[in-house]
Design an enzyme around this catalytic site. Structure first.
Site, mmCIF file in Angstrom:
data_model
loop_
_atom_site.group_PDB
_atom_site.id
_atom_site.type_symbol
_atom_site.label_atom_id
_atom_site.label_comp_id
_atom_site.label_asym_id
_atom_site.label_seq_id
_atom_site.Cartn_x
_atom_site.Cartn_y
_atom_site.Cartn_z
ATOM 1 N N ASP A 43 0.851 -1.184 0.000
ATOM 2 C CA ASP A 43 0.000 0.000 0.000
ATOM 3 C C ASP A 43 0.885 1.231 0.000
ATOM 4 O O ASP A 43 1.918 1.265 0.673
ATOM 5 C CB ASP A 43 -1.004 -0.002 1.158
ATOM 6 N N GLU A 96 -7.850 4.738 12.070
ATOM 7 C CA GLU A 96 -6.788 4.851 13.069
ATOM 8 C C GLU A 96 -6.781 6.275 13.613
ATOM 9 O O GLU A 96 -7.608 7.105 13.225
ATOM 10 C CB GLU A 96 -5.430 4.497 12.461
#
Length: 452
Positions: free
Chosen positions: A180, A261
């Site tokens: 990613d 997050e």
């Protein structure tokens, strides 16, 4: 234990993806059989035959969470996290397994051992002892037949000499690799050894990755499966979802993800906001898979619903394929050296691509039977003590179909009984429009709602 995935047994795409159900909502474990005729085959033909039957009934696909054949093979139906279609009134609370036998056929020791192992796994995953039930414990039915029902009521014992099902190696390993990337990486990052890549697209309601389009083009040129993710901020969830789908450079078959997050300021979206974002993106882009990315702390301490859309992408920097969680996971981010690197539970790039492109937008008018109009109400004079007629049978059968047959020990039949009254009353109490007059006797409004 080895669970043969939908992809492995050749399942068709869902005809409208079933709702996600948190494991915390599961309290029961239901055992079913196939019906009146013996099943004389094993292997992938078993779930494929069930799927064909259920699709022909207008369902999304296999209605059971799992299917077990006489050889002890366990097949994924709706799995751990999708709502079942196996017992009205218990499709959310109950996990279900069909053991592929019928009529007076006896289940094999291998099938019973596999079912018991699946039950133990279900208890482990939910963190509670699930109630053991046969289908007839939920509604009036002969299922799961006399042999299986006696086994369930005896506590689901297994032969101590029977070998337990083989372990599922896919639970601790995965077979394809991917990365990613974000604006911190170049537009020509290395794709060597990779089968997929996720690219940061957006954050909040004001940031777009300036390299996103070039990074996606680089991945497509290498033939990789492509995904995009949005870094979620608290608040304005619908607006964030729209911003994400409007700005990301996605194409049909690309995977979409939410990154849940702490933000740079230390704030974080709530679990409810995370769930809302996933559902909103799925609503805006129904032909895309939508998954959740988070770390182990968020999954085990912040999450309270276990909702991850179409799959969980878990970050835990340990051995690849062995994240320290009990939940099923789809992708594991196991290191950020020298770049965020992941492993995914697919046999090949082609398998991941097939999964990513397997979503069908739900079209209620296509492939599903049109709802039948309610039959006319016959009149109050046909119901109540001393009455005996076909209208009472029709009423009882419809109550069973709607999941309100729990008071029938036998039947339903044409003779009015106290079980009819109790079931009608339960149905009335469950519907706001009827609860004020819940006397257990059907009137025009009760009839109309029941048969609609």
């Amino acid at each position: 234990m080895k669970i043969i995935s939908r992809a492995e047994w050749g399942a068709k795409p869902w005809n409208g993806t079933p709702d996600q159900i948190a494991l915390s909502q599961r309290t029961e474990f239901f055992v079913h059989y196939d019906g009146g005729d013996p099943i004389n085959y094993t292997g992938v033909k078993v779930p494929q035959t069930i799927e064909r039957s259920h699709l022909n009934q207008g369902w999304s696909g296999v209605g059971y969470n799992f299917v077990i054949d006489q050889a002890g093979n366990v097949y994924e139906g709706r799995g751990w996290n999708l709502q079942g279609a196996h017992c009205p009134g218990h499709n959310i609370s109950g996990l279900s397994v069909q053991i592929a036998i019928g009529g007076d056929q006896k289940p094999s020791a291998k099938a019973l051992t596999a079912c018991r192992a699946l039950y133990e796994k279900a208890c482990s995953k939910t963190g509670r002892t699930l109630a053991k039930k046969g289908h007839r414990d939920g509604i009036a039915t002969e299922c799961p037949g006399e042999h299986l029902y006696a086994w369930v009521k005896a506590g689901m014992p297994v032969d101590a000499d029977e070998d337990p099902p083989e372990s599922d190696s896919s639970e601790s390993s995965a077979t394809i690799k991917g990365y990613d990337v974000s604006a911190y990486q170049s537009s020509t990052y290395s794709t060597k050894g990779a089968d997929f890549v996720f690219i940061k697209a957006t954050e909040g309601r004001s940031y777009v990755n300036p390299r996103m389009t070039e990074q996606a083009g680089h991945a497509r040129a290498a033939g990789l499966v492509v995904g995009f993710y949005h870094f979620l901020w608290p608040g304005n969830i619908k607006a964030q979802a729209k911003y994400f789908v409007d700005k990301c450079a996605s194409r049909t078959g690309d995977i979409l993800a939410v990154d849940w997050e702490n933000t740079s300021s230390g704030a974080r979206a709530t679990c409810e906001e995370k769930d809302q974002f996933i559902r909103e993106v799925k609503k805006l882009r129904p032909n895309h898979r939508v998954v959740l990315y988070c770390n182990v702390d968020f999954w085990t301490r912040r999450d309270t619903t276990s909702y991850a859309g179409d799959g969980l992408w878990i970050a835990d920097y340990v051995t690849a394929g062995k994240p320290r969680i009990k939940a099923d996971w789809l992708i594991h981010q196991y290191t950020d050296k020298p770049i965020d690197t992941n492993t995914a539970r697919f046999a090949s790039r082609a398998a991941m691509k097939a999964w990513a492109t397997g979503i069908k937008a739900e079209k209620p008018e296509e492939g599903k039977p049109k709802p039948k109009p309610a039959p006319p109400f016959p009149g109050r004079q046909f119901f109540g003590p001393g009455k005996n007629n076909a209208h009472i049978t029709a009423l009882g059968k419809q109550l069973v179909r709607k999941g309100y047959g729990q008071h029938y020990a036998t039947g339903p039949g044409p003779k009015w009984s106290d079980a009819d009254r109790k079931n009608v009353k339960a149905f009335q109490l469950a519907h706001k429009a009827l609860a004020g007059d819940a006397d257990g006797l059907p009137g025009p409004k009760t009839w109309q709602i029941l048969f609609s």
